[in-house]
Design a protein around this motif. Sequence first.
Motif, PDB file in Angstrom:
ATOM      1  N   ALA A   1       0.962  -1.175  -0.047  1.00  0.00           N
ATOM      2  CA  ALA A   1       0.067  -0.075   0.058  1.00  0.00           C
ATOM      3  C   ALA A   1       0.803   1.201  -0.040  1.00  0.00           C
ATOM      4  CB  ALA A   1      -1.079  -0.019   1.224  1.00  0.00           C
ATOM      5  N   ALA A   2       0.418   2.376  -0.321  1.00  0.00           N
ATOM      6  CA  ALA A   2       0.827   3.468  -0.224  1.00  0.00           C
ATOM      7  C   ALA A   2       0.213   4.688   0.422  1.00  0.00           C
ATOM      8  CB  ALA A   2       1.304   3.926  -1.668  1.00  0.00           C
ATOM      9  N   LEU A   3       0.622   5.287   1.465  1.00  0.00           N
ATOM     10  CA  LEU A   3       0.199   6.289   2.308  1.00  0.00           C
ATOM     11  C   LEU A   3       0.746   7.588   1.978  1.00  0.00           C
ATOM     12  CD1 LEU A   3      -1.736   6.967   4.640  1.00  0.00           C
ATOM     13  CD2 LEU A   3       0.402   6.733   6.217  1.00  0.00           C
ATOM     14  N   ARG A   4      -0.206   8.865   1.712  1.00  0.00           N
ATOM     15  CA  ARG A   4       0.322   9.939   1.535  1.00  0.00           C
ATOM     16  C   ARG A   4       0.072  10.715   2.808  1.00  0.00           C
ATOM     17  NH1 ARG A   4      -1.461  15.382   0.539  1.00  0.00           N
ATOM     18  NH2 ARG A   4      -0.202  16.465  -1.108  1.00  0.00           N
ATOM     19  N   HIS A   5       1.141  11.502   3.470  1.00  0.00           N
ATOM     20  CA  HIS A   5       0.897  12.336   4.612  1.00  0.00           C
ATOM     21  C   HIS A   5       0.797  13.563   4.170  1.00  0.00           C
ATOM     22  CE1 HIS A   5       2.976   9.024   6.880  1.00  0.00           C
ATOM     23  NE2 HIS A   5       3.634   8.701   5.811  1.00  0.00           N
ATOM     24  N   ALA A   6      -0.306  14.162   4.933  1.00  0.00           N
ATOM     25  CA  ALA A   6      -0.660  15.461   4.569  1.00  0.00           C
ATOM     26  C   ALA A   6       0.263  16.588   5.090  1.00  0.00           C
ATOM     27  CB  ALA A   6      -2.068  15.598   5.023  1.00  0.00           C
ATOM     28  N   GLY A   7       1.058  16.138   6.035  1.00  0.00           N
ATOM     29  CA  GLY A   7       2.024  17.201   6.506  1.00  0.00           C
ATOM     30  C   GLY A   7       3.127  17.571   5.759  1.00  0.00           C
ATOM     31  N   SER A   8       3.648  16.378   5.162  1.00  0.00           N
ATOM     32  CA  SER A   8       4.902  16.598   4.296  1.00  0.00           C
ATOM     33  C   SER A   8       4.541  16.502   2.849  1.00  0.00           C
ATOM     34  CB  SER A   8       5.877  15.237   4.702  1.00  0.00           C
ATOM     35  OG  SER A   8       5.323  14.110   4.213  1.00  0.00           O
ATOM     36  N   GLY A   9       3.390  16.056   2.414  1.00  0.00           N
ATOM     37  CA  GLY A   9       2.967  15.978   1.155  1.00  0.00           C
ATOM     38  C   GLY A   9       3.781  14.890   0.138  1.00  0.00           C
ATOM     39  N   ARG A  10       4.423  13.996   1.103  1.00  0.00           N
ATOM     40  CA  ARG A  10       5.013  12.903   0.371  1.00  0.00           C
ATOM     41  C   ARG A  10       4.375  11.419   0.681  1.00  0.00           C
ATOM     42  NH1 ARG A  10      10.358  14.218  -0.738  1.00  0.00           N
ATOM     43  NH2 ARG A  10      11.111  16.180  -0.174  1.00  0.00           N
ATOM     44  N   TRP A  11       4.574  10.673  -0.408  1.00  0.00           N
ATOM     45  CA  TRP A  11       4.047   9.164  -0.447  1.00  0.00           C
ATOM     46  C   TRP A  11       4.985   8.242   0.259  1.00  0.00           C
ATOM     47  CZ3 TRP A  11      -0.895   7.965  -1.872  1.00  0.00           C
ATOM     48  CH2 TRP A  11      -1.663   8.649  -2.501  1.00  0.00           C
ATOM     49  N   GLU A  12       4.504   7.546   1.023  1.00  0.00           N
ATOM     50  CA  GLU A  12       5.261   6.554   1.794  1.00  0.00           C
ATOM     51  C   GLU A  12       4.755   5.126   1.259  1.00  0.00           C
ATOM     52  OE1 GLU A  12       5.949   4.474   6.169  1.00  0.00           O
ATOM     53  OE2 GLU A  12       4.920   6.255   5.898  1.00  0.00           O
ATOM     54  N   VAL A  13       5.700   4.019   0.999  1.00  0.00           N
ATOM     55  CA  VAL A  13       5.374   2.767   0.725  1.00  0.00           C
ATOM     56  C   VAL A  13       5.190   1.849   1.689  1.00  0.00           C
ATOM     57  CG1 VAL A  13       5.884   0.724  -0.768  1.00  0.00           C
ATOM     58  CG2 VAL A  13       6.301   3.050  -1.685  1.00  0.00           C
ATOM     59  N   ILE A  14       4.206   1.390   2.233  1.00  0.00           N
ATOM     60  CA  ILE A  14       4.083   0.866   3.483  1.00  0.00           C
ATOM     61  C   ILE A  14       4.496  -0.924   3.100  1.00  0.00           C
ATOM     62  CG2 ILE A  14       2.486   0.128   5.536  1.00  0.00           C
ATOM     63  CD1 ILE A  14       0.981   2.648   4.749  1.00  0.00           C
ATOM     64  N   GLU A  15       5.341  -1.473   3.376  1.00  0.00           N
ATOM     65  CA  GLU A  15       5.870  -2.617   3.237  1.00  0.00           C
ATOM     66  C   GLU A  15       5.001  -3.642   4.211  1.00  0.00           C
ATOM     67  OE1 GLU A  15       7.470  -3.891   0.746  1.00  0.00           O
ATOM     68  OE2 GLU A  15       8.530  -1.706  -0.017  1.00  0.00           O
ATOM     69  N   THR A  16       4.342  -4.731   3.598  1.00  0.00           N
ATOM     70  CA  THR A  16       3.735  -5.753   4.299  1.00  0.00           C
ATOM     71  C   THR A  16       4.084  -6.975   3.933  1.00  0.00           C
ATOM     72  OG1 THR A  16       1.762  -5.291   3.138  1.00  0.00           O
ATOM     73  CG2 THR A  16       1.810  -4.359   5.368  1.00  0.00           C
ATOM     74  N   GLU A  17       4.334  -7.964   4.553  1.00  0.00           N
ATOM     75  CA  GLU A  17       4.787  -9.324   4.018  1.00  0.00           C
ATOM     76  C   GLU A  17       3.865 -10.301   4.528  1.00  0.00           C
ATOM     77  OE1 GLU A  17       8.896 -10.127   4.897  1.00  0.00           O
ATOM     78  OE2 GLU A  17       9.711  -8.297   3.758  1.00  0.00           O
ATOM     79  N   GLY A  18       3.812 -11.267   3.447  1.00  0.00           N
ATOM     80  CA  GLY A  18       2.900 -12.450   3.611  1.00  0.00           C
ATOM     81  C   GLY A  18       2.849 -13.539   2.628  1.00  0.00           C
ATOM     82  N   PRO A  19       2.680 -14.909   2.746  1.00  0.00           N
ATOM     83  CA  PRO A  19       2.579 -15.822   1.721  1.00  0.00           C
ATOM     84  C   PRO A  19       1.455 -15.572   0.850  1.00  0.00           C
ATOM     85  CG  PRO A  19       2.280 -16.620   3.614  1.00  0.00           C
ATOM     86  CD  PRO A  19       2.312 -15.353   4.167  1.00  0.00           C
ATOM     87  N   ILE A  20       1.537 -15.866  -0.546  1.00  0.00           N
ATOM     88  CA  ILE A  20       0.270 -15.833  -1.385  1.00  0.00           C
ATOM     89  C   ILE A  20      -0.710 -16.897  -0.655  1.00  0.00           C
ATOM     90  CG2 ILE A  20      -0.336 -16.393  -3.815  1.00  0.00           C
ATOM     91  CD1 ILE A  20       2.280 -15.678  -4.539  1.00  0.00           C
ATOM     92  N   LEU A  21      -2.051 -16.616  -1.233  1.00  0.00           N
ATOM     93  CA  LEU A  21      -3.171 -17.356  -0.715  1.00  0.00           C
ATOM     94  C   LEU A  21      -3.164 -18.552  -1.483  1.00  0.00           C
ATOM     95  CD1 LEU A  21      -5.869 -14.563  -0.353  1.00  0.00           C
ATOM     96  CD2 LEU A  21      -4.586 -15.692   1.514  1.00  0.00           C
ATOM     97  N   GLY A  22      -3.479 -19.675  -1.149  1.00  0.00           N
ATOM     98  CA  GLY A  22      -3.556 -20.992  -1.697  1.00  0.00           C
ATOM     99  C   GLY A  22      -2.338 -21.689  -1.856  1.00  0.00           C
ATOM    100  N   LEU A  23      -1.417 -21.336  -1.323  1.00  0.00           N
ATOM    101  CA  LEU A  23      -0.175 -22.472  -1.605  1.00  0.00           C
ATOM    102  C   LEU A  23       0.530 -23.031  -0.385  1.00  0.00           C
ATOM    103  CD1 LEU A  23       2.204 -19.942  -3.794  1.00  0.00           C
ATOM    104  CD2 LEU A  23       0.417 -21.817  -4.555  1.00  0.00           C
ATOM    105  N   MET A  24       0.247 -22.487   1.021  1.00  0.00           N
ATOM    106  CA  MET A  24       0.784 -23.183   2.085  1.00  0.00           C
ATOM    107  C   MET A  24      -0.471 -23.134   3.017  1.00  0.00           C
ATOM    108  SD  MET A  24       4.643 -21.753   2.008  1.00  0.00           S
ATOM    109  CE  MET A  24       3.986 -20.081   2.501  1.00  0.00           C
ATOM    110  N   ASP A  25      -0.312 -24.196   3.898  1.00  0.00           N
ATOM    111  CA  ASP A  25      -1.263 -24.127   5.020  1.00  0.00           C
ATOM    112  C   ASP A  25      -0.717 -23.795   6.379  1.00  0.00           C
ATOM    113  OD1 ASP A  25      -3.669 -24.602   6.436  1.00  0.00           O
ATOM    114  OD2 ASP A  25      -3.640 -26.844   6.461  1.00  0.00           O
ATOM    115  N   GLY A  26      -1.553 -23.224   7.069  1.00  0.00           N
ATOM    116  CA  GLY A  26      -1.013 -22.862   8.764  1.00  0.00           C
ATOM    117  C   GLY A  26      -0.028 -21.867   8.800  1.00  0.00           C
ATOM    118  N   VAL A  27      -0.289 -20.633   7.794  1.00  0.00           N
ATOM    119  CA  VAL A  27       0.791 -19.634   7.727  1.00  0.00           C
ATOM    120  C   VAL A  27      -0.069 -18.481   8.592  1.00  0.00           C
ATOM    121  CG1 VAL A  27       1.881 -20.163   5.764  1.00  0.00           C
ATOM    122  CG2 VAL A  27      -0.403 -18.943   5.708  1.00  0.00           C
TER     123      VAL A  27
END
Length: 360
Positions: A259-285
Amino acid sequence: MSPARDRAPRSAGQRLEGALNQVLPRGSRLVVALVVATVAIGVTIWLLPSYTPLTTLLVPLVVSSLMLGPRQLPWFVLFVLLVLAIVVVVQDINVRVVLTVIIIFGLGLLVLLSSLRRSRLGVAGIQGEQMFVDLRDRILRQGGIPALPDEWYAAAELRSAGGTPFAGDFVVTSRVGNRLDVAVVDVSGKGQAAGTRALLLSGAIGGLLSALPPRDFLAGANTFLLQQDWDEGFATAIHLSLDLDTGRYDLRSAGHPPAALRHAGSGRWEVIETEGPILGLMDGVDFAATSGEMRHGDALLLYTDGMVETRTRDIASGIDKMLGQAERLLRGQFEGGAERLIESLGSRSDDRALLLVHRR
């Protein structure tokens, strides 16, 4: 006063229709009408062969292919071809008549083949199309943004590969109390090839989004996909859980672009890194959350890879371009911004989905 007296008297037309339904159901009435029309055309061709072309028989043939069910259609097509075989006797046999007969028989064969394929669905042609249109509309309604407080604005946009009405990308939303949950999902494949899987998955994910707490949502979606045993049974997703009172949010990702978040104070966009396995490949994650807070004036973008990835550009470069376009196209005017962004970005040969959330 008795219930019988409360009922409004039925009109003569309603009584006649009720009597007809008892004698002849609506579906059978259509067959009878087509048979009568075919016989009338056949008699006209027999009596006036010079004025009535054989191609007139194509009219009931085409109408039947659209209106009749798979059980009635084959028999009616055979009936039309039988009428054709009878009336052709009174024609002056020449090359034109022979070609006309061959064309009509060929079209009749195509209608028969289509009826055999349609028998798997069990409905007539127009009814089948209406079912698919209804399913498509249900997907779009699931992605509709619920009513939000005045300080919040959100919009979702979808575009499919090649402009087809079915896509592998979709958005589902749910609001329970002061919490807004949104999932942006990208099913493997694109366009119509992924449309059928997206139809099933969107309904399931929509139900899970409303029924499960945010921390369990992606795990539940992963379990559902594993149970389907599809050949291309994987999907990526990003889940936003937003507190509409405080602006606090949790983001969880399953192999999805960040996702990308724009901070109103600085006017800059921040990329919000989030990690997780793809759905439907591994169980119990597990799917870890990245938390933060949207302040007044901030904006958040969720999107699929069709927005940022092309054959000649990787995702990282595509994200940079998207954020540059967002800065240029939005400029503090977020209403309608999702539509402007999705029209100016991404590959037209890939499905695209975009969600924009803004706190005024």
